[in-house]
Design an enzyme around this catalytic site. Sequence first.
Site, PDB file in Angstrom:
ATOM      1  N   ASN A 242      -1.900  17.815  12.656  1.00 24.01           N
ATOM      2  CA  ASN A 242      -0.909  17.838  11.251  1.00 24.01           C
ATOM      3  C   ASN A 242      -2.023  17.892  10.053  1.00 24.01           C
ATOM      4  O   ASN A 242      -1.561  18.983   9.274  1.00 24.01           O
ATOM      5  CB  ASN A 242      -0.005  16.832  11.326  1.00 24.01           C
TER       6      ASN A 242
ATOM      7  N   LYS B  72       5.440  -0.199   5.688  1.00 25.42           N
ATOM      8  CA  LYS B  72       5.321   1.164   5.914  1.00 25.42           C
ATOM      9  C   LYS B  72       4.210   1.585   6.342  1.00 25.42           C
ATOM     10  O   LYS B  72       3.211   1.243   6.151  1.00 25.42           O
ATOM     11  CB  LYS B  72       5.493   1.907   4.437  1.00 25.42           C
TER      12      LYS B  72
ATOM     13  N   LYS C  47       1.992  -0.798  10.853  1.00 27.25           N
ATOM     14  CA  LYS C  47       1.334   0.277  11.792  1.00 27.25           C
ATOM     15  C   LYS C  47       1.757  -0.204  13.116  1.00 27.25           C
ATOM     16  O   LYS C  47       1.752  -1.025  13.551  1.00 27.25           O
ATOM     17  CB  LYS C  47      -0.364   0.470  11.808  1.00 27.25           C
TER      18      LYS C  47
ATOM     19  N   SER D 183       6.029  10.210   2.235  1.00 25.05           N
ATOM     20  CA  SER D 183       7.182   9.309   2.861  1.00 25.05           C
ATOM     21  C   SER D 183       8.017   8.617   1.983  1.00 25.05           C
ATOM     22  O   SER D 183       9.047   8.283   2.022  1.00 25.05           O
ATOM     23  CB  SER D 183       6.581   8.484   3.939  1.00 25.05           C
TER      24      SER D 183
ATOM     25  N   GLY E 164       4.970   9.261  11.388  1.00 28.03           N
ATOM     26  CA  GLY E 164       4.468   9.782  12.438  1.00 28.03           C
ATOM     27  C   GLY E 164       2.701   9.228  12.248  1.00 28.03           C
ATOM     28  O   GLY E 164       2.163   8.848  11.257  1.00 28.03           O
ATOM     29  N   ASP E 165       1.714   9.563  13.068  1.00 32.32           N
ATOM     30  CA  ASP E 165       0.469   9.519  13.098  1.00 32.32           C
ATOM     31  C   ASP E 165       0.143  10.442  14.350  1.00 32.32           C
ATOM     32  O   ASP E 165       0.694  11.388  14.620  1.00 32.32           O
ATOM     33  CB  ASP E 165       0.224   8.164  13.099  1.00 32.32           C
TER      34      ASP E 165
ATOM     35  N   GLN F   6      -3.772   0.526   5.491  1.00 29.07           N
ATOM     36  CA  GLN F   6      -2.445   1.075   5.264  1.00 29.07           C
ATOM     37  C   GLN F   6      -1.900  -0.025   3.772  1.00 29.07           C
ATOM     38  O   GLN F   6      -1.156   0.886   2.976  1.00 29.07           O
ATOM     39  CB  GLN F   6      -1.442   0.860   6.135  1.00 29.07           C
TER      40      GLN F   6
ATOM     41  N   THR G  35      -0.023  15.402   3.789  1.00 26.99           N
ATOM     42  CA  THR G  35      -1.233  14.768   4.008  1.00 26.99           C
ATOM     43  C   THR G  35      -2.477  15.727   3.621  1.00 26.99           C
ATOM     44  O   THR G  35      -3.310  15.376   2.869  1.00 26.99           O
ATOM     45  CB  THR G  35      -1.420  13.889   5.429  1.00 26.99           C
TER      46      THR G  35
ATOM     47  N   LYS H 220      -3.782   1.422   0.978  1.00 23.82           N
ATOM     48  CA  LYS H 220      -3.502   2.882   0.646  1.00 23.82           C
ATOM     49  C   LYS H 220      -2.142   3.126   0.083  1.00 23.82           C
ATOM     50  O   LYS H 220      -2.039   3.450  -0.876  1.00 23.82           O
ATOM     51  CB  LYS H 220      -3.438   3.542   2.131  1.00 23.82           C
TER      52      LYS H 220
HETATM   53  P1  NDP Z   1      -2.159  14.790  15.236  1.00 23.45           P
HETATM   54  O1  NDP Z   1      -2.006  14.278  16.601  1.00 23.45           O
HETATM   55  O2  NDP Z   1      -1.346  15.799  14.673  1.00 23.45           O
HETATM   56  O3  NDP Z   1      -3.512  15.618  15.462  1.00 23.45           O
HETATM   57  C1  NDP Z   1      -4.716  14.759  15.777  1.00 23.45           C
HETATM   58  C2  NDP Z   1      -5.886  15.857  15.918  1.00 23.45           C
HETATM   59  O4  NDP Z   1      -7.078  15.270  16.294  1.00 23.45           O
HETATM   60  C3  NDP Z   1      -5.869  16.873  17.232  1.00 23.45           C
HETATM   61  O5  NDP Z   1      -6.266  17.795  16.996  1.00 23.45           O
HETATM   62  C4  NDP Z   1      -6.457  15.971  18.325  1.00 23.45           C
HETATM   63  O6  NDP Z   1      -7.029  16.538  19.370  1.00 23.45           O
HETATM   64  C5  NDP Z   1      -7.611  15.250  17.555  1.00 23.45           C
HETATM   65  N1  NDP Z   1      -8.076  14.022  18.021  1.00 23.45           N
HETATM   66  C6  NDP Z   1      -7.563  12.902  18.268  1.00 23.45           C
HETATM   67  N2  NDP Z   1      -8.190  11.867  18.717  1.00 23.45           N
HETATM   68  C7  NDP Z   1      -9.425  12.603  18.972  1.00 23.45           C
HETATM   69  C8  NDP Z   1     -10.566  12.080  19.612  1.00 23.45           C
HETATM   70  N3  NDP Z   1     -10.496  10.648  19.684  1.00 23.45           N
HETATM   71  N4  NDP Z   1     -11.695  13.069  19.366  1.00 23.45           N
HETATM   72  C9  NDP Z   1     -11.675  14.203  19.013  1.00 23.45           C
HETATM   73  N5  NDP Z   1     -10.491  14.649  18.312  1.00 23.45           N
HETATM   74  C10 NDP Z   1      -9.383  14.006  18.517  1.00 23.45           C
HETATM   75  O7  NDP Z   1      -2.443  13.693  14.202  1.00 23.45           O
HETATM   76  P2  NDP Z   1      -2.598  13.598  12.597  1.00 23.45           P
HETATM   77  O8  NDP Z   1      -2.977  15.108  12.260  1.00 23.45           O
HETATM   78  O9  NDP Z   1      -1.243  13.164  12.160  1.00 23.45           O
HETATM   79  O10 NDP Z   1      -3.528  12.594  12.376  1.00 23.45           O
HETATM   80  C11 NDP Z   1      -5.024  13.044  12.325  1.00 23.45           C
HETATM   81  C12 NDP Z   1      -5.605  11.648  11.382  1.00 23.45           C
HETATM   82  O11 NDP Z   1      -4.997  11.641  10.323  1.00 23.45           O
HETATM   83  C13 NDP Z   1      -5.448  10.274  12.123  1.00 23.45           C
HETATM   84  O12 NDP Z   1      -6.882   9.756  11.724  1.00 23.45           O
HETATM   85  C14 NDP Z   1      -4.265   9.801  11.288  1.00 23.45           C
HETATM   86  O13 NDP Z   1      -4.307   8.428  11.355  1.00 23.45           O
HETATM   87  C15 NDP Z   1      -4.618  10.360   9.932  1.00 23.45           C
HETATM   88  N6  NDP Z   1      -3.414  10.339   9.171  1.00 23.45           N
HETATM   89  C16 NDP Z   1      -2.186  11.038   9.210  1.00 23.45           C
HETATM   90  C17 NDP Z   1      -1.171  11.143   8.612  1.00 23.45           C
HETATM   91  C18 NDP Z   1      -0.056  11.877   8.838  1.00 23.45           C
HETATM   92  O14 NDP Z   1       0.739  11.952   7.975  1.00 23.45           O
HETATM   93  N7  NDP Z   1       0.057  12.509   9.854  1.00 23.45           N
HETATM   94  C19 NDP Z   1      -1.485  10.515   7.088  1.00 23.45           C
HETATM   95  C20 NDP Z   1      -2.733   9.808   6.848  1.00 23.45           C
HETATM   96  C21 NDP Z   1      -3.683   9.795   7.951  1.00 23.45           C
HETATM   97  P3  NDP Z   1      -6.312  16.468  20.804  1.00 23.45           P
HETATM   98  O15 NDP Z   1      -4.951  17.539  20.270  1.00 23.45           O
HETATM   99  O16 NDP Z   1      -7.131  17.047  21.471  1.00 23.45           O
HETATM  100  O17 NDP Z   1      -6.038  15.133  20.985  1.00 23.45           O
HETATM  101  O1  2IT Z   2      -1.913   6.915   8.092  1.00 24.97           O
HETATM  102  C1  2IT Z   2      -0.934   7.060   7.388  1.00 24.97           C
HETATM  103  O2  2IT Z   2      -0.857   7.050   6.243  1.00 24.97           O
HETATM  104  C2  2IT Z   2       0.226   7.678   8.120  1.00 24.97           C
HETATM  105  N1  2IT Z   2       0.020   8.081   9.329  1.00 24.97           N
HETATM  106  C3  2IT Z   2       1.408   8.215   7.453  1.00 24.97           C
HETATM  107  C4  2IT Z   2       2.544   6.912   7.282  1.00 24.97           C
HETATM  108  C5  2IT Z   2       3.574   7.164   6.641  1.00 24.97           C
HETATM  109  O3  2IT Z   2       4.371   6.050   6.640  1.00 24.97           O
HETATM  110  O4  2IT Z   2       4.127   8.329   6.346  1.00 24.97           O
END
Ligand code: NDP
Ligand code: 2IT
Length: 444
Positions: A239, A89, A125, A376, A164-165, A110, A208, A113
């Site tokens: 997100n 997952k 992943k 999830s 997603g991520d 992961q 998250t 986690k």
């Molecule tokens: P999104 O794509 O929704 O948002 C990512 C954000 O981070 C955007 O604002 C993006 O800016 C910015 N970003 C990405 N790469 C860079 C970079 N190299 N430098 C500066 N800013 C950057 O992703 P999420 O919010 O889903 O994910 C954000 C983080 O949280 C990641 O590390 C992900 O692995 C982690 N995560 C996400 C989960 C989820 O459920 N979605 C769960 C657990 C962890 P821009 O739009 O300009 O690229």
């Molecule tokens: O980093 C993470 O935990 C995620 N992007 C969410 C993974 C998931 O299966 O919901």
Amino acid sequence: MTYIRRVLEQLRAKNPNEPEFLQAAEEILTSLGPVAERHPEYEKAALLERFTEPERVVLFRVPWVDDTGAVRVNRGYRVQFNSAIGPYKGGLRFHPSVNLSIIKFLGLEQILKNSLTGLPIGGGKGGSDFDPKGKSDMEVMRFCQSFMTELYRHIGQDTDVPAGDIGVGGREIGYLFGQYKRIRDEHVGVLTGRGLSYGGSLARTEATGYGLVYMTEEAMRCRGDGFKGKTVVISGAGNVAIYACEKAQALGAKVVAMYDSDGYIYDREGIKLDVVKTIKEAERGRIREYAARVKGAEYHEGCRGIWGIPCDVALPCATQNELGGASAELLVKNGVKYVGEGANMPTTPEGIEVFRRAGTVFLPAKAANAGGVATSALEMAQSSGRMFWTFSEVDEKLRGIMVNIYRNMDRAAREYGAEGDYVAGANIAGFLKVADAMMAQGIV
Ligand code: NDP
Ligand code: 2IT
């Protein structure tokens, strides 16, 4: 040489071109020293060698046609790291920086986690170096269909359940699901983060960010403190960042800054989240727009400057290694009390060391952002049970899970002589369950 040192040296020799993977592995294995001492049977079973080697890595070509008719080729990945406690997952990341090292570091994190959530999910992943930014909906759809045309044979509701991520949200999950269903002729919970009209769970979108704030709130509560009146800086504007901001504001905090990869906004009156949502969610625009729409707000090119803004709470929610040693020093100098990692591995080892020395309450990613994958798993439960819980039912379970994770990592840290060190606590608590399952299942 200790068992841990030996495994680390082998890993470095075997994976010399994978810096992010080695960074994550080094942090985890270093925390596990006292565990390996208490469990000499692990060395005999080569448990750590097996734990750090993915069960399977799939790497594939993703050809697609853009709107001008040109043929494009990207690379797709799925790392199925560990299935000891449940089906693989973990999310899919679409970002130009994606490579095997990044997907392997995310997969390794992961495993622990997912174990910490207390739910039956293994670690995996995947993703691609495809960049959804600037692409039309039809281009994103054709890419997702091509990606799934290979991925479908490797996943399944009882085998591997992606989500997603970065760069993969509701739109992408919809296109991926549509193609899976078309090929397999099965309407099942093979992906999470699905839309509410086709089997998704309420509160998964928020989970998250909300979960991160719930855990930080619990850490505060244990210290007679709370979010009310606190100044908060959040990196990212995606997100995780948006829903962390929403919950922190609901608890009475003032969030003053956010960023995307171009630069950051600073609004000393407090971020107007509805404006951010319009720009980032509805228009898929750039955060610099905020300063044009909100009087008194500032926009600064470049990201790093955000950590120079004085705050009580810092929530890095963008990407790996976005908060380094110098930024951590600056935050500490300006009086930061709590750091909660919403992104995966956003703080560098140097940054973590700065917070450790300063006594900053540091909540590591694999615990603090586990609310997303936990929800999830709740989506998977609802899918297979053909039932749907209300928003408040899911949200209540999420809060309970986050508080539980906090308590478990706190207890593990104490039990292994590292009180208050949640990096060690999370690694140890997450690992013990996986280790137990792997030992019980023999040499596989
Ligand atoms: P999104 O794509 O929704 O948002 C990512 C954000 O981070 C955007 O604002 C993006 O800016 C910015 N970003 C990405 N790469 C860079 C970079 N190299 N430098 C500066 N800013 C950057 O992703 P999420 O919010 O889903 O994910 C954000 C983080 O949280 C990641 O590390 C992900 O692995 C982690 N995560 C996400 C989960 C989820 O459920 N979605 C769960 C657990 C962890 P821009 O739009 O300009 O690229
Ligand atoms: O980093 C993470 O935990 C995620 N992007 C969410 C993974 C998931 O299966 O919901």
